[in-house]
Design an enzyme around this catalytic site. Structure first.
Site, PDB file in Angstrom:
ATOM      1  N   ASP A 108       0.888   6.018   7.780  1.00  0.00           N
ATOM      2  CA  ASP A 108       0.533   5.012   8.776  1.00  0.00           C
ATOM      3  C   ASP A 108       1.244   5.287  10.097  1.00  0.00           C
ATOM      4  OD1 ASP A 108      -0.880   3.861   6.793  1.00  0.00           O
ATOM      5  OD2 ASP A 108       0.307   2.009   6.664  1.00  0.00           O
ATOM      6  N   TYR A 134      -0.493   7.999  11.842  1.00  0.00           N
ATOM      7  CA  TYR A 134      -1.791   7.499  12.307  1.00  0.00           C
ATOM      8  C   TYR A 134      -1.594   6.645  13.565  1.00  0.00           C
ATOM      9  CZ  TYR A 134      -6.254   5.034  12.338  1.00  0.00           C
ATOM     10  OH  TYR A 134      -7.461   4.520  12.720  1.00  0.00           O
ATOM     11  N   ASP A 135      -0.635   5.740  13.493  1.00  0.00           N
ATOM     12  CA  ASP A 135      -0.382   4.872  14.641  1.00  0.00           C
ATOM     13  C   ASP A 135       0.022   5.672  15.872  1.00  0.00           C
ATOM     14  OD1 ASP A 135       1.055   2.218  12.633  1.00  0.00           O
ATOM     15  OD2 ASP A 135      -1.003   2.682  13.168  1.00  0.00           O
ATOM     16  N   LEU A 145      -3.163  -5.673  11.670  1.00  0.00           N
ATOM     17  CA  LEU A 145      -1.994  -6.243  12.338  1.00  0.00           C
ATOM     18  C   LEU A 145      -1.331  -5.163  13.175  1.00  0.00           C
ATOM     19  CD1 LEU A 145      -0.440  -8.085   9.275  1.00  0.00           C
ATOM     20  CD2 LEU A 145      -1.185  -9.219  11.368  1.00  0.00           C
ATOM     21  N   GLU A 151       6.511 -12.831   4.967  1.00  0.00           N
ATOM     22  CA  GLU A 151       6.033 -12.580   3.604  1.00  0.00           C
ATOM     23  C   GLU A 151       5.910 -11.070   3.419  1.00  0.00           C
ATOM     24  OE1 GLU A 151       1.517 -13.631   3.547  1.00  0.00           O
ATOM     25  OE2 GLU A 151       2.419 -14.523   5.341  1.00  0.00           O
ATOM     26  N   LYS A 204       4.450  -7.401   3.033  1.00  0.00           N
ATOM     27  CA  LYS A 204       3.220  -6.693   3.374  1.00  0.00           C
ATOM     28  C   LYS A 204       2.859  -5.862   2.159  1.00  0.00           C
ATOM     29  CE  LYS A 204       1.079  -3.591   6.728  1.00  0.00           C
ATOM     30  NZ  LYS A 204      -0.226  -3.774   6.126  1.00  0.00           N
ATOM     31  N   ASP A 216       1.225  -3.249  -0.167  1.00  0.00           N
ATOM     32  CA  ASP A 216       0.631  -1.929   0.046  1.00  0.00           C
ATOM     33  C   ASP A 216      -0.545  -1.787  -0.910  1.00  0.00           C
ATOM     34  OD1 ASP A 216       0.144   0.551   0.966  1.00  0.00           O
ATOM     35  OD2 ASP A 216       1.895   1.501   0.039  1.00  0.00           O
ATOM     36  N   ARG A 243     -12.937  -4.587   3.097  1.00  0.00           N
ATOM     37  CA  ARG A 243     -12.780  -4.742   4.528  1.00  0.00           C
ATOM     38  C   ARG A 243     -13.868  -4.004   5.315  1.00  0.00           C
ATOM     39  NH1 ARG A 243      -8.625  -4.334   8.535  1.00  0.00           N
ATOM     40  NH2 ARG A 243      -7.026  -3.658   7.101  1.00  0.00           N
ATOM     41  N   GLU A 292      -4.790  -9.199  -0.674  1.00  0.00           N
ATOM     42  CA  GLU A 292      -4.589  -7.776  -0.900  1.00  0.00           C
ATOM     43  C   GLU A 292      -4.639  -7.512  -2.403  1.00  0.00           C
ATOM     44  OE1 GLU A 292      -4.283  -6.186   1.936  1.00  0.00           O
ATOM     45  OE2 GLU A 292      -3.192  -4.320   1.596  1.00  0.00           O
ATOM     46  N   TYR A 318      -3.558 -14.381   1.046  1.00  0.00           N
ATOM     47  CA  TYR A 318      -2.731 -14.823   2.182  1.00  0.00           C
ATOM     48  C   TYR A 318      -3.534 -15.555   3.257  1.00  0.00           C
ATOM     49  CZ  TYR A 318      -4.383 -10.163   3.563  1.00  0.00           C
ATOM     50  OH  TYR A 318      -5.150  -9.066   3.797  1.00  0.00           O
ATOM     51  N   LYS A 354       4.301 -14.066  10.804  1.00  0.00           N
ATOM     52  CA  LYS A 354       3.198 -14.809  11.404  1.00  0.00           C
ATOM     53  C   LYS A 354       3.726 -16.059  12.082  1.00  0.00           C
ATOM     54  CE  LYS A 354       0.120 -13.328   7.695  1.00  0.00           C
ATOM     55  NZ  LYS A 354      -0.489 -13.674   6.401  1.00  0.00           N
ATOM     56  N   LYS A 372       7.169  -2.610   9.431  1.00  0.00           N
ATOM     57  CA  LYS A 372       7.122  -1.586   8.396  1.00  0.00           C
ATOM     58  C   LYS A 372       8.525  -1.128   8.026  1.00  0.00           C
ATOM     59  CE  LYS A 372       2.597  -0.633   8.126  1.00  0.00           C
ATOM     60  NZ  LYS A 372       2.055   0.696   8.101  1.00  0.00           N
ATOM     61  N   CYS A 406      17.821  39.147   9.399  1.00  0.00           N
ATOM     62  CA  CYS A 406      16.648  38.354   9.739  1.00  0.00           C
ATOM     63  C   CYS A 406      15.567  38.616   8.691  1.00  0.00           C
ATOM     64  CB  CYS A 406      16.137  38.743  11.122  1.00  0.00           C
ATOM     65  SG  CYS A 406      14.503  38.066  11.477  1.00  0.00           S
ATOM     66  N   CYS A 463      12.592  40.746  10.679  1.00  0.00           N
ATOM     67  CA  CYS A 463      12.748  42.093  11.229  1.00  0.00           C
ATOM     68  C   CYS A 463      13.892  42.867  10.580  1.00  0.00           C
ATOM     69  CB  CYS A 463      12.942  42.045  12.741  1.00  0.00           C
ATOM     70  SG  CYS A 463      14.533  41.352  13.221  1.00  0.00           S
ATOM     71  N   CYS A 515      18.457  35.284  14.876  1.00  0.00           N
ATOM     72  CA  CYS A 515      18.099  36.684  14.961  1.00  0.00           C
ATOM     73  C   CYS A 515      18.147  36.998  16.448  1.00  0.00           C
ATOM     74  CB  CYS A 515      16.687  36.893  14.416  1.00  0.00           C
ATOM     75  SG  CYS A 515      16.053  38.530  14.818  1.00  0.00           S
ATOM     76  N   CYS A 565      11.986  41.034  17.635  1.00  0.00           N
ATOM     77  CA  CYS A 565      11.624  40.553  16.299  1.00  0.00           C
ATOM     78  C   CYS A 565      10.212  39.962  16.366  1.00  0.00           C
ATOM     79  CB  CYS A 565      12.618  39.486  15.844  1.00  0.00           C
ATOM     80  SG  CYS A 565      12.100  38.645  14.341  1.00  0.00           S
TER      81      CYS A 565
HETATM   82  S1  IVH Z   1      -2.463 -11.066   7.210  1.00  0.00           S
HETATM   83  C1  IVH Z   1      -5.556 -11.411  10.618  1.00  0.00           C
HETATM   84  N1  IVH Z   1      -0.675 -10.794   5.304  1.00  0.00           N
HETATM   85  O1  IVH Z   1      -2.224  -5.454   6.022  1.00  0.00           O
HETATM   86  C2  IVH Z   1      -4.361 -10.973   9.871  1.00  0.00           C
HETATM   87  N2  IVH Z   1      -2.093  -8.963   5.764  1.00  0.00           N
HETATM   88  O2  IVH Z   1      -2.233  -4.156   8.664  1.00  0.00           O
HETATM   89  C3  IVH Z   1      -4.716 -10.543   8.531  1.00  0.00           C
HETATM   90  N3  IVH Z   1      -1.712  -7.012   4.346  1.00  0.00           N
HETATM   91  O3  IVH Z   1      -5.550  -6.189   6.902  1.00  0.00           O
HETATM   92  C4  IVH Z   1      -3.640  -9.924   7.788  1.00  0.00           C
HETATM   93  N4  IVH Z   1      -0.099  -7.886   3.136  1.00  0.00           N
HETATM   94  O4  IVH Z   1      -4.964  -5.778   4.406  1.00  0.00           O
HETATM   95  C5  IVH Z   1      -1.667 -10.219   5.990  1.00  0.00           C
HETATM   96  N5  IVH Z   1       0.934 -10.694   3.655  1.00  0.00           N
HETATM   97  C6  IVH Z   1      -0.051 -10.120   4.324  1.00  0.00           C
HETATM   98  C7  IVH Z   1      -0.481  -8.810   4.045  1.00  0.00           C
HETATM   99  C8  IVH Z   1      -1.508  -8.262   4.795  1.00  0.00           C
HETATM  100  C9  IVH Z   1      -0.853  -6.819   3.339  1.00  0.00           C
HETATM  101  C10 IVH Z   1      -2.670  -6.008   4.816  1.00  0.00           C
HETATM  102  C11 IVH Z   1      -4.031  -6.572   5.078  1.00  0.00           C
HETATM  103  C12 IVH Z   1      -4.236  -6.424   6.549  1.00  0.00           C
HETATM  104  C13 IVH Z   1      -3.330  -5.267   6.854  1.00  0.00           C
HETATM  105  C14 IVH Z   1      -2.912  -5.295   8.303  1.00  0.00           C
END
Ligand code: IVH
Length: 712
Positions: A46, A49-50, A96, A130, A132, A134, A153, A197, A249, A322, A346, A440, A443, A458, A463
């Site tokens: 991630d 990717y970000d 998010l 709360e 997150k 995976d 999704r 999730e 959630y 949140k 994260k 080395c 070479c 080296c 080389c």
């Molecule tokens: S709330 C509009 N709460 O993470 C906000 N998402 O990167 C909706 N995820 O799409 C997300 N745990 O698939 C929320 N406690 C949690 C979560 C959670 C995992 C996932 C979810 C979301 C993605 C966002």
């Protein structure tokens, strides 16, 4: 660092290069979207990717005319699976914003407080924290108390209809208990959606893998991918056997009595009451839900969750923060991709244990020899790791790393995996130390170690590994950006003895090149033109192309500003370069030594003979620092958006002539952001950090005021 990879900097990008880079990033991001959403087999983390998305956003913000509605930055990732029907989401299924350290969380809090301002006098800001999960997002709809639809999704707007599979998930009933509607504020709701999730517990995942092992099947890679694959399995009985779980959630009404659309009074007033209602219906919610009124409380919860992480029977990759109040959420609003009122924090790194199979040696363009750990592949933070850098022998000796060892590998937000420590108690005596190489590996010349250095080098300027590294660097994007000169061809030219250094490229015999296997008139001509174009590169890019150790894009720019041509640069003394911004004594010494060395002199002479330095582009004069007090002196500026009254270069010179400094990206050190039209992510970031923001008109006014002061 030593592999000839050019550092990423936007400074030297012109519009054409930006367009190319934007296209490349879009293609790359789309490919990773496919891997992630469709094949459930991501190749990058991630974090990686970000980073790609952020770089694309930055470029699109800098070149607004190159933005496009179908850019991956404009939507959530792609996903349509032809094997399932799809259906529109009742509300977009968003993601998010991600953050990786507490500074991001602080900036988030500061931004919200600033945006909400006086509104917070009526209702204090309360956050929830709360885990997150995976796992994989899942939406489930109930009408008249019966499960009517399960949706993935998808692309955020439409998802795949996987109702039968959703019904197998533990904790997802097909029929709700009598009186379920009372869970909603008004009790008038007739249909609703609950989102969460889906995941696989670690114990279930391990049990599945034991079964597979016994049956001689390949093991499943990780719980998240298994969950994604399972939800999209056509055989519902197999889905049920896998045994998925879910934590919800989010819950909201879809319809109220008489088929009417829900109104605000039918919705939950806070995230906490929403979670309590979900639990009240007997649907699973994660037991960890904390609230925090202030940043230090918030940080305490984040730390608690992180320390709980290893004791959980499911994988979490961070925390979700949140804003609790729905009213405040509505005031704060959404971006195209994510709510502004939520943040994913994260966790930094994930550890894994694997065996060190071998240690190989890499020789970079400066001759530095780096040991690399070849590992038995291990799944870590969403991808498979099979190599890790060992940095140098001092570090290897300090950690007592031996071939055959069980090692703890960590992969952090910073992408490059490394070995944290060795599990020495698991040794059986067959492990072996790898001595410092005396020669080395490429070479065979003796290696050497300078007194003040940890690196082993080296020193053979001929080389092949060093030559290849130098040529790659010379041709790379931020250097000469030579089209048609990929690494494969560099190796081929070296092997055939056609070139040894960058200077030789300009002396190539084009007829001979065209006759090479796999070449032809056309590709030879393309390379010839690429080389001709290298003569027109900006002076700073040419300095960067020389490949002087420690001279990156920004140091090259400083040198270009202060030394107008190659003669001046070659004559520069370390003591004098040390005085320049961003150049310290070590770098200054490195530059002087390189340009005075036999190899450096040869390189410059060769390139000079080829006319490489002739067209040195005019570079803005060295900054004239206005003495005394003025508004600009000592301030750090960032320029963003489209400026109408001046080019960015002109703005930079204006700022520098008054003793200010211009940098490329917004950070805590930034004092002022000058935001032109269509400013994007930099503006947002600056606002988040509370950096002073000037419009172009305000900037012009400040300049005018300063000049009047001077006259006085
Ligand atoms: S709330 C509009 N709460 O993470 C906000 N998402 O990167 C909706 N995820 O799409 C997300 N745990 O698939 C929320 N406690 C949690 C979560 C959670 C995992 C996932 C979810 C979301 C993605 C966002």
């Amino acid at each position: 660092m030593e592999q000839g990879r050019a550092p990423n900097s936007d400074e030297s990008l012109d519009r054409a290069a930006a367009q190319q880079e934007i296209e490349r990033l879009r293609t790359e991001i789309r490919r990773h979207d496919q891997l992630y959403y469709l094949s459930a087999a991501p190749e990058i983390t991630d974090v990686q990717y970000d980073a790609l998305v952020r770089r694309l956003q930055a470029l699109e913000a800098r070149f607004p005319e190159l933005a496009s509605a179908d850019s991956p930055t404009a939507s959530v990732g792609a996903d349509t699976d032809a094997r399932f029907p799809n259906a529109p989401h009742s509300r977009p299924m968003l993601s998010l914003a991600n953050s990786y350290d507490l500074a991001d969380v602080e900036a988030f809090d500061a931004r919200l407080r600033k945006d909400l301002g006086a509104r917070l006098e009526r209702e204090p800001l309360l956050y929830t924290v709360e885990p997150k999960m995976d796992g994989v997002a899942l939406a489930v709809r109930y009408e008249q108390g019966r499960l009517t639809m399960g949706l993935t999704r998808g692309d955020g707007r439409r998802g795949d209809v996987i109702t039968a599979n959703a019904a197998t998930v533990s904790g997802v009933p097909e029929v709700l208990p009598e009186g379920w509607a009372a869970a909603f504020p008004t009790g008038e709701v007739t249909g609703f959606e609950v989102r969460g999730e889906a995941y696989l517990t670690l114990s279930r995942f391990q049990a599945l893998n034991r079964e597979r092992e016994a049956a001689g099947e390949e093991p499943l890679a990780n719980p998240r991918n298994t969950t994604a694959g399972t939800l999209k399995t056509l055989d519902t009985a197999e889905v049920a056997r896998r045994g998925l779980s879910v934590f919800f959630y989010q819950m909201f009404p879809l319809q109220v009595a008489n088929g009417a659309d829900p109104e605000p009074q039918h919705e939950f007033a806070s995230h906490r009451s929403e979670m309590a209602a979900i639990a009240g219906l007997g649907l699973p919610v994660n037991p960890f839900l904390r609230e925090a009124a202030a940043i230090d409380e918030l940080q305490g919860h984040l730390a608690d969750l992180e320390s709980l992480r290893d004791s959980l029977d499911y994988q979490i990759d961070g925390a979700v923060i949140k804003v609790d109040s729905r009213d405040l959420q509505n005031l704060i609003g959404f971006t195209a991709k994510a709510p502004r009122w939520g943040l994913a924090y994260k966790f930094a790194a994930e550890e894994g244990v694997t065996r060190l199979r071998a240690i190989t040696l890499q020789v970079g363009r400066t001759g530095v020899i780096t040991p690399v750990a070849e590992l038995e592949p291990v799944a870590l933070a969403g991808s498979t790791v099979s190599r890790a850098t060992l940095h140098n022998w001092d570090e290897m000796e300090r950690k007592d790393i031996r071939v055959g060892d069980q090692v703890v590998v960590v992969k952090g937000g910073d992408i490059i995996p490394k070995i944290l420590r060795v599990l020495a108690d698991q040794r059986d005596g067959t492990e072996s130390l790898v001595p410092r190489p005396q020669e080395c590996p490429v070479c065979g010349e003796p290696t050497s170690r300078q007194a003040d250095e940890v690196a082993l080098r080296c020193l053979n300027p001929l080389c092949p590994a060093v030559l290849a590294g130098r040529l790659r660097h010379f041709a790379s994007r931020n250097a000469c950006d030579i089209e048609g000169l990929g690494g494969r061809y560099i190796d081929l030219f070296l092997e055939l003895g056609l070139v040894r250094g960058p200077g030789d490229l300009f002396r190539l015999d084009w007829a001979a090149i065209a006759a090479l296997p796999g070449w032809g008139e056309k590709s030879a001509e393309r390379l010839r033109q690429g080389l001709a174009a290298a003569r027109d590169r900006p002076w700073a890019a040419k300095i960067f192309a020389l490949g002087i150790t420690q001279v990156g894009v920004s140091t090259a720019l400083t040198l270009a500003r202060n030394y107008g041509n190659i003669e001046a640069l070659v004559a520069a003394k370390a003591e004098e370069m040390e005085q320049l911004t961003d150049i310290g004594p070590i770098v200054a010494r490195e530059i002087e030594d390189f340009l005075a060395s036999a190899g450096g002199r040869q390189l410059v002479a060769d390139l000079d003979a080829a006319g490489f330095f002739l067209a040195a582009e005019a570079v803005p004069p060295p900054p004239v620092v206005v003495q005394g007090d003025n508004w600009f002196a000592g301030k750090v500026f960032v320029l963003t958006g489209t400026l109408a009254e001046r080019t960015r270069d002109e703005a930079r010179r204006e700022i520098e002539s008054l003793g200010g400094k211009v940098t490329g990206s917004v950070s805590k050190k930034t004092d002022v952001l000058v935001a032109g039209a269509k400013a994007g992510s930099k503006l947002k970031k600056a606002e988040g950090l509370g950096v002073e923001v000037l419009t172009e008109a305000e900037f012009t006014a400040k300049l005018a005021a300063c000049r009047t002061d001077d006259d006085d």
